[in-house]
Design a protein around this motif. Structure first.
Motif, PDB file in Angstrom:
ATOM      1  N   THR A  46       0.859  -1.180   0.000  1.00 25.17           N
ATOM      2  CA  THR A  46       0.000   0.000   0.000  1.00 25.17           C
ATOM      3  C   THR A  46       0.896   1.231   0.000  1.00 25.17           C
ATOM      4  O   THR A  46       1.869   1.302   0.737  1.00 25.17           O
ATOM      5  N   TRP A 147     -11.894   1.115   0.664  1.00 21.51           N
ATOM      6  CA  TRP A 147     -10.990   1.213   1.800  1.00 21.51           C
ATOM      7  C   TRP A 147     -10.687   2.674   2.095  1.00 21.51           C
ATOM      8  O   TRP A 147     -10.599   3.499   1.177  1.00 21.51           O
ATOM      9  N   ARG A 149      -7.908   5.087   4.469  1.00 20.52           N
ATOM     10  CA  ARG A 149      -6.797   5.239   5.411  1.00 20.52           C
ATOM     11  C   ARG A 149      -6.664   6.724   5.701  1.00 20.52           C
ATOM     12  O   ARG A 149      -6.487   7.532   4.796  1.00 20.52           O
ATOM     13  N   ALA A 171      -7.720   0.750   6.478  1.00 22.47           N
ATOM     14  CA  ALA A 171      -6.472   0.065   6.138  1.00 22.47           C
ATOM     15  C   ALA A 171      -5.340   0.414   7.084  1.00 22.47           C
ATOM     16  O   ALA A 171      -4.696   1.461   6.950  1.00 22.47           O
ATOM     17  N   LEU A 233      -5.538  -4.906  -1.994  1.00 24.34           N
ATOM     18  CA  LEU A 233      -6.518  -5.093  -0.916  1.00 24.34           C
ATOM     19  C   LEU A 233      -7.858  -5.571  -1.458  1.00 24.34           C
ATOM     20  O   LEU A 233      -8.613  -6.239  -0.752  1.00 24.34           O
ATOM     21  N   THR A 245     -12.000  -3.845  10.230  1.00 26.82           N
ATOM     22  CA  THR A 245     -12.449  -4.611   9.053  1.00 26.82           C
ATOM     23  C   THR A 245     -13.644  -5.520   9.335  1.00 26.82           C
ATOM     24  O   THR A 245     -14.213  -6.072   8.398  1.00 26.82           O
TER      25      THR A 245
END
Ligand code: ZN
Length: 246
Positions: A46, A147, A149, A171, A233, A245
């Motif tokens: 990532t 996702w 972050r 994430a 992911l 998650t």
């Protein structure tokens, strides 16, 4: 940051005033992907694009070596890096673009600073950060992000619950590859090359002038030489802690 907050909280408690600063301490969640049965192992790469420019050393290496990656982009970065976005969109087999927020403000719903960056500071501001990031991505014509972050990868637990309710998984990571892009090339390469089956690596793709970027490329090529597989992911079962998650 954590120590300071706990300390401050203890003082506030001892003065019989339980202030807002005593909200639960921030968390930095981890994320792993399901290990591979047999084989040489799988890792998820990532890369955060917080703001600034594009590290073309990394982007070119990913394309040339067919290394898939999940890129966390902000609205700010998307605006300034159209050429890089075009390259990523031209390789949908390699790049998954996910939500790193609209303005790169930490998803922390109480007023404070994290690594010198002012947090969103309220639930409404966290919501705006997450939704504006998703809207900016939608504007580039790709699939809707799944996702999120947050900037600095630290969260208040209440913000995590809110972001989950919006439908995003959060994430975390298991290997801090480049120390916020501030590590040297050698140490960055060493950290990334040490990734094992199931690890989720975090590094940055927005600091073309930093030595760390060179180390990211070296570390990834070392992993590839060892026969590890890279997954995104959206094709792996990511399992995080702190309710990120599940
Ligand atoms: Zn960032």
């Amino acid at each position: 940051m954590h120590l300071f907050q706990k300390h401050f909280c203890a003082i506030a408690m001892s003065m019989w005033a339980v202030s807002a600063a005593c909200a639960a301490p921030l968390v930095e969640p981890t994320l792993h992907i399901k290990p591979e049965a047999g084989g040489n192992g799988r890792v998820a790469l990532t890369l955060d694009a917080c703001g600034g420019r594009t590290d073309t050393r990394i982007l070119s290496a990913l394309v040339e070596n067919k290394i898939p990656a999940t890129i966390f982009v902000t609205g700010i970065w998307l605006k300034r890096n159209a050429a890089a976005v075009e390259i990523m969109r031209a390789h949908p087999d390699l790049f998954e673009l996910e939500n790193h927020g609209g303005r790169h403000v930490p998803a922390v719903d109480t007023p404070q600073k994290i690594y010198g960056i002012r947090a969103a500071g309220s639930p409404a501001a966290v919501l705006a950060e997450v939704e504006s990031g998703a809207a900016a991505l939608a504007g580039t014509g790709g699939p809707a992000p799944k996702w999120f972050r947050g900037a600095t990868a630290e969260y208040s637990p209440s913000a995590i619950a809110m972001i989950r309710k919006l439908g995003f998984k959060i994430a975390g990571f298991s290997i801090n590859g480049d120390g916020g892009s501030l590590l040297g090339a050698k140490e960055t390469a060493r950290r990334i090359a040490a990734a094992k089956d199931g690890d989720v690596i975090i590094a940055h793709i927005n600091q073309p002038t930093h030595a760390a970027g060179e180390g990211v490329v070296q570390g990834l090529l070392a992993l590839k030489d060892k026969g590890l597989t890279f997954v995104r992911l959206d094709e792996a079962d990511g399992v995080g802690n702190n309710g990120t998650t599940d």
